[in-house]
Each structure stands twice: as C-alpha cells, then as structure tokens.
Design an enzyme around this catalytic site. Structure first.
Site, PDB file in Angstrom:
ATOM      1  N   ASP A   1      -7.475  -3.356  -7.358  1.00  0.00           N
ATOM      2  CA  ASP A   1      -8.395  -2.244  -7.079  1.00  0.00           C
ATOM      3  C   ASP A   1      -9.509  -2.122  -8.129  1.00  0.00           C
ATOM      4  O   ASP A   1     -10.647  -1.777  -7.790  1.00  0.00           O
ATOM      5  CB  ASP A   1      -7.631  -0.916  -6.997  1.00  0.00           C
ATOM      6  CG  ASP A   1      -6.991  -0.704  -5.631  1.00  0.00           C
ATOM      7  OD1 ASP A   1      -7.429  -1.358  -4.661  1.00  0.00           O
ATOM      8  OD2 ASP A   1      -6.050   0.105  -5.527  1.00  0.00           O
TER       9      ASP A   1
ATOM     10  N   LYS B   1       3.274   1.369  -4.040  1.00  0.00           N
ATOM     11  CA  LYS B   1       2.640   0.627  -5.144  1.00  0.00           C
ATOM     12  C   LYS B   1       3.443   0.689  -6.456  1.00  0.00           C
ATOM     13  O   LYS B   1       3.446  -0.271  -7.219  1.00  0.00           O
ATOM     14  CB  LYS B   1       1.209   1.126  -5.374  1.00  0.00           C
ATOM     15  CG  LYS B   1       0.265   0.753  -4.228  1.00  0.00           C
ATOM     16  CD  LYS B   1      -1.151   1.201  -4.519  1.00  0.00           C
ATOM     17  CE  LYS B   1      -2.082   0.908  -3.371  1.00  0.00           C
ATOM     18  NZ  LYS B   1      -3.490   1.249  -3.670  1.00  0.00           N
TER      19      LYS B   1
ATOM     20  N   THR C   1       0.831  -1.196   0.000  1.00  0.00           N
ATOM     21  CA  THR C   1       0.000   0.000   0.000  1.00  0.00           C
ATOM     22  C   THR C   1       0.869   1.250   0.000  1.00  0.00           C
ATOM     23  O   THR C   1       2.098   1.170  -0.150  1.00  0.00           O
ATOM     24  CB  THR C   1      -1.026  -0.054   1.167  1.00  0.00           C
ATOM     25  OG1 THR C   1      -1.906   1.043   1.038  1.00  0.00           O
ATOM     26  CG2 THR C   1      -0.370  -0.030   2.544  1.00  0.00           C
TER      27      THR C   1
ATOM     28  N   ARG D   1      -8.266  18.679 -10.681  1.00  0.00           N
ATOM     29  CA  ARG D   1      -7.800  20.039 -10.341  1.00  0.00           C
ATOM     30  C   ARG D   1      -6.624  20.432 -11.242  1.00  0.00           C
ATOM     31  O   ARG D   1      -6.607  21.489 -11.827  1.00  0.00           O
ATOM     32  CB  ARG D   1      -7.389  20.056  -8.863  1.00  0.00           C
ATOM     33  CG  ARG D   1      -6.746  21.324  -8.412  1.00  0.00           C
ATOM     34  CD  ARG D   1      -6.381  21.269  -6.955  1.00  0.00           C
ATOM     35  NE  ARG D   1      -5.399  20.210  -6.646  1.00  0.00           N
ATOM     36  CZ  ARG D   1      -4.915  19.966  -5.445  1.00  0.00           C
ATOM     37  NH1 ARG D   1      -5.332  20.696  -4.421  1.00  0.00           N
ATOM     38  NH2 ARG D   1      -4.030  19.006  -5.249  1.00  0.00           N
TER      39      ARG D   1
HETATM   40  P1  NAP Z   1      -3.391  10.362  -5.161  1.00  0.00           P
HETATM   41  O1  NAP Z   1      -2.651   9.565  -6.176  1.00  0.00           O
HETATM   42  O2  NAP Z   1      -2.613  11.178  -4.179  1.00  0.00           O
HETATM   43  O3  NAP Z   1      -4.413  11.330  -5.961  1.00  0.00           O
HETATM   44  C1  NAP Z   1      -5.168  12.269  -5.267  1.00  0.00           C
HETATM   45  C2  NAP Z   1      -6.151  12.961  -6.207  1.00  0.00           C
HETATM   46  O4  NAP Z   1      -6.937  13.864  -5.401  1.00  0.00           O
HETATM   47  C3  NAP Z   1      -5.500  13.800  -7.303  1.00  0.00           C
HETATM   48  O5  NAP Z   1      -6.298  13.736  -8.460  1.00  0.00           O
HETATM   49  C4  NAP Z   1      -5.548  15.222  -6.700  1.00  0.00           C
HETATM   50  O6  NAP Z   1      -5.613  16.230  -7.665  1.00  0.00           O
HETATM   51  C5  NAP Z   1      -6.869  15.171  -5.962  1.00  0.00           C
HETATM   52  N1  NAP Z   1      -6.910  16.184  -4.890  1.00  0.00           N
HETATM   53  C6  NAP Z   1      -6.242  16.141  -3.710  1.00  0.00           C
HETATM   54  N2  NAP Z   1      -6.517  17.259  -2.993  1.00  0.00           N
HETATM   55  C7  NAP Z   1      -7.374  18.007  -3.751  1.00  0.00           C
HETATM   56  C8  NAP Z   1      -8.016  19.264  -3.574  1.00  0.00           C
HETATM   57  N3  NAP Z   1      -7.820  19.982  -2.457  1.00  0.00           N
HETATM   58  N4  NAP Z   1      -8.829  19.721  -4.554  1.00  0.00           N
HETATM   59  C9  NAP Z   1      -9.026  18.998  -5.695  1.00  0.00           C
HETATM   60  N5  NAP Z   1      -8.442  17.806  -5.927  1.00  0.00           N
HETATM   61  C10 NAP Z   1      -7.620  17.318  -4.973  1.00  0.00           C
HETATM   62  O7  NAP Z   1      -4.343   9.429  -4.276  1.00  0.00           O
HETATM   63  P2  NAP Z   1      -4.979   8.009  -4.681  1.00  0.00           P
HETATM   64  O8  NAP Z   1      -4.025   6.920  -4.345  1.00  0.00           O
HETATM   65  O9  NAP Z   1      -5.504   8.114  -6.061  1.00  0.00           O
HETATM   66  O10 NAP Z   1      -6.185   7.883  -3.615  1.00  0.00           O
HETATM   67  C11 NAP Z   1      -7.285   8.776  -3.627  1.00  0.00           C
HETATM   68  C12 NAP Z   1      -8.298   8.380  -2.571  1.00  0.00           C
HETATM   69  O11 NAP Z   1      -8.844   7.109  -2.883  1.00  0.00           O
HETATM   70  C13 NAP Z   1      -7.742   8.263  -1.153  1.00  0.00           C
HETATM   71  O12 NAP Z   1      -8.650   8.880  -0.272  1.00  0.00           O
HETATM   72  C14 NAP Z   1      -7.705   6.756  -0.910  1.00  0.00           C
HETATM   73  O13 NAP Z   1      -7.879   6.432   0.465  1.00  0.00           O
HETATM   74  C15 NAP Z   1      -8.897   6.290  -1.714  1.00  0.00           C
HETATM   75  N6  NAP Z   1      -8.805   4.878  -2.122  1.00  0.00           N
HETATM   76  C16 NAP Z   1      -9.813   4.042  -1.752  1.00  0.00           C
HETATM   77  C17 NAP Z   1      -9.769   2.709  -2.130  1.00  0.00           C
HETATM   78  C18 NAP Z   1     -10.859   1.774  -1.712  1.00  0.00           C
HETATM   79  O14 NAP Z   1     -10.616   0.560  -1.695  1.00  0.00           O
HETATM   80  N7  NAP Z   1     -12.039   2.260  -1.408  1.00  0.00           N
HETATM   81  C19 NAP Z   1      -8.689   2.230  -2.905  1.00  0.00           C
HETATM   82  C20 NAP Z   1      -7.676   3.119  -3.296  1.00  0.00           C
HETATM   83  C21 NAP Z   1      -7.746   4.458  -2.886  1.00  0.00           C
HETATM   84  P3  NAP Z   1      -4.252  16.902  -8.275  1.00  0.00           P
HETATM   85  O15 NAP Z   1      -3.799  15.978  -9.363  1.00  0.00           O
HETATM   86  O16 NAP Z   1      -4.701  18.232  -8.776  1.00  0.00           O
HETATM   87  O17 NAP Z   1      -3.263  16.996  -7.136  1.00  0.00           O
END
Ligand code: NAP
Length: 278
Positions: free
Chosen positions: A104, A68, A64, A154
């Site tokens: 995922d 990854k 995790t 964003r």
């Molecule tokens: P990540 O790679 O860090 O991507 C984060 C995304 O959120 C980016 O698109 C970012 O936009 C956007 N973001 C962050 N802050 C923002 C703000 N203030 N305003 C607008 N956009 C914003 O994270 P990730 O690994 O994809 O994970 C994202 C979420 O999914 C997490 O909360 C994680 O816990 C959840 N998740 C859940 C599962 C599940 O099994 N349910 C599995 C995987 C992940 P920018 O590109 O503009 O920075």
C-alpha cells in the site's frame, strides 16, 4: 508446459474487490496462462488457508479486510515494510516458506509520482485518520523524507499510538487542531473512511486557508471524486484521487506471482473506473 500459476485475493466479504479485474486484465494483456480468483474466507479459517497454499496449488495472493493483521502472523517471514506498517496485504510462497509484504505504501507514493510529480518536495503534511491505511501512508511519507507529518484523528489516543510507533517527525492531534495545521501544510491526505460510498457521514474540511500550491489527495476511491476532492477543486488546489493507489499497489504482487512487472495504463484505469460507476 509449465503449470499455470494461481493467485488469489482473500477477504470477508470479498465480492466487492476490484483486484480480480486488475490482475485479470494484466494476465490477458501479457498473455500469461495464470489465474487470479476471489476467495471468501471467514476469520476463523484464514490461518489454515494461508498455511495451506502449497496444498491448494496457489503461488500467493492478496489479503484484504479483515485479514491483514492475521496474515502477518501466519507468514514465516515478513519484510521490513510489512513490519513497519504492521499488516500484510501480499503473500507468496518461496519454496515452502510463506513470505509477506505490504504494497500500500508503494501504491500511495507511485500514484502521486504519476499524478503530481515532485509532490514529496513538501514541507508539512497533514494525514487524516489513524487506521491501517494511515500506517501505510505515513510509512511512504517517511521514506520520502517528509519530516513534519501532522496526524489528525477523531480518537486522539490512536494518533498518539501512531506517534509512538513512527517516532520523530510525527505529531498527533485531535480534529479541533485541523484548521490551524492546514494553514501551513502543503499536502493533505485523507485516510479515513469518511466520504466513502455507503458511509453516512461526509468529510467536511475547510481548505480555504491552505497554501495555493498545496496538494489534496484522498485514498477513498469510491466515489472517485470524494467530497474532500470537490472541496479542494473549489479552492483551486491540485487534487489526486485514490484509484491510482489501488492500481499501483497491485503491481509488486503480480510480479512476485507471475514473474512479469505489469504497467498501470490509462486502459486499466478506464476499465476499473467503468466498473466503479456501475
Ligand atoms: P480503519 O483501520 O478502519 O480506520 C478508519 C479511520 O477512519 C480511523 O482513523 C477512524 O477514526 C476514521 N473514521 C471512521 N469514521 C469516522 C468518522 N465518522 N469521523 C471521523 N473519523 C472517522 O480503515 P483503513 O483500513 O485505514 O481504511 C480507511 C479507508 O482507506 C477505507 O475507505 C479504505 O477503503 C481506504 N483504502 C484505500 C486504499 C487504496 O488503495 N486507495 C488502500 C487501503 C485503504 P477513529 O480512530 O477515531 O475511529
């Protein structure tokens, strides 16, 4: 007697992970004498840890945040799903070979299959976010034949990168296009971390223009009912929370390590929900 199989989740930090709770529940329920333990591994040590699984006595495990992408590089072979998504969250030893996949996309689709059957008979879908989780969601949507995926992020350049990665059927947009895109979309998926507990900013989207039959889903599962899901409910739209994705993504890994395909039950969900509410 066969030796008890050992699996793990490694992250940094890892204490927050609910995976030990999920796999521990299945091991008990299925009377399997195996173990699944959290391993806190700093980025500097991840490759050594993964390349040394035979030595440490592990059959495989989950990887995790933030490992990854590093896990993808550490594997001898990754499957097409991990290749498409560009990240590995599940590894296993096949003889002396370290193999990797990403579960995922399976978790995302299986959750919707269970909670909103027929969800994939949709015209257009809006995906918010362009991070690692978005790649898994887009992979799942493409596999299910959804041909009009509207990616809103964003940082527009990251959405454009994603368009280049996934090609036809994906369009890239900035946040200002959202209202117009939602008006004729039947599915909205939040993959940003907005709305997550501990995140100061909340996700504020006007859902009032979405078609009445639209489905709104958030992959953030802590809190379970995110501000986006609350807004969807207020508009009378069907909503699905992200906990089922977490539960379903664990299924293929358990089967690979322990040889039995487990089931996502209401009992398991209640167990994890209770833990989330502590
Ligand atoms: P990540 O790679 O860090 O991507 C984060 C995304 O959120 C980016 O698109 C970012 O936009 C956007 N973001 C962050 N802050 C923002 C703000 N203030 N305003 C607008 N956009 C914003 O994270 P990730 O690994 O994809 O994970 C994202 C979420 O999914 C997490 O909360 C994680 O816990 C959840 N998740 C859940 C599962 C599940 O099994 N349910 C599995 C995987 C992940 P920018 O590109 O503009 O920075």
């Amino acid at each position: 007697m066969a030796e008890a199989r050992r699996a793990f989740v490694c992250g940094h930090p890892v204490a927050h992970s609910r995976s030990p709770l999920i796999h521990g529940h299945w091991l008990r329920e299925l009377h399997i004498a195996g173990s699944y333990e959290p391993v806190d591994c700093p980025p500097s040590d991840i490759r050594t840890f993964l390349r040394g699984l035979a030595h440490s006595g592990h059959v495989g495990g989950n990887v995790t945040i933030p490992h990854k992408e590093a896990a993808q590089k550490a594997c001898d072979v990754i499957d097409e799903t991990a290749e498409q998504i560009g990240a590995v969250n599940t590894v296993w030893l096949d003889g002396s070979m370290l193999r990797g996949t990403n579960t995922d996309a399976h978790g995302f689709a299986a959750n919707l299959d269970e909670q909103a059957p027929g969800w994939d008979r949709t015209g257009a879908a809006v995906v918010l976010g362009a991070g690692g989780a978005a790649r898994a969601v887009i992979h799942a949507l493409k596999l299910r034949g959804i041909r009009d995926i509207r990616l809103v992020n964003r940082t527009l350049s990251r959405a454009v990168e994603m368009k280049h990665r996934f090609g036809n059927g994906l369009s890239a947009h900035g946040w200002s296009a959202l209202d117009e895109l939602l008006a004729d979309s039947q599915l909205l998926v939040n993959t940003t971390s907005l709305g997550m507990e501990g995140h100061d900013e909340i996700l504020s989207v006007d859902l009032s223009a979405m078609p009445a039959e639209a489905l709104v889903t958030d992959i953030v599962y802590s809190p379970l009912i995110t501000p986006l899901l609350k807004a969807g409910r207020r508009c009378g739209l069907k909503t699905v929370d992200g906990l089922g994705m977490l539960l379903h993504q664990a299924v293929p890994g358990f089967e690979l390590w322990f040889g039995v395909r487990p089931t996502v039950t209401a009992g398991l969900r209640a167990l994890v929900e209770k833990d989330l509410s502590r």
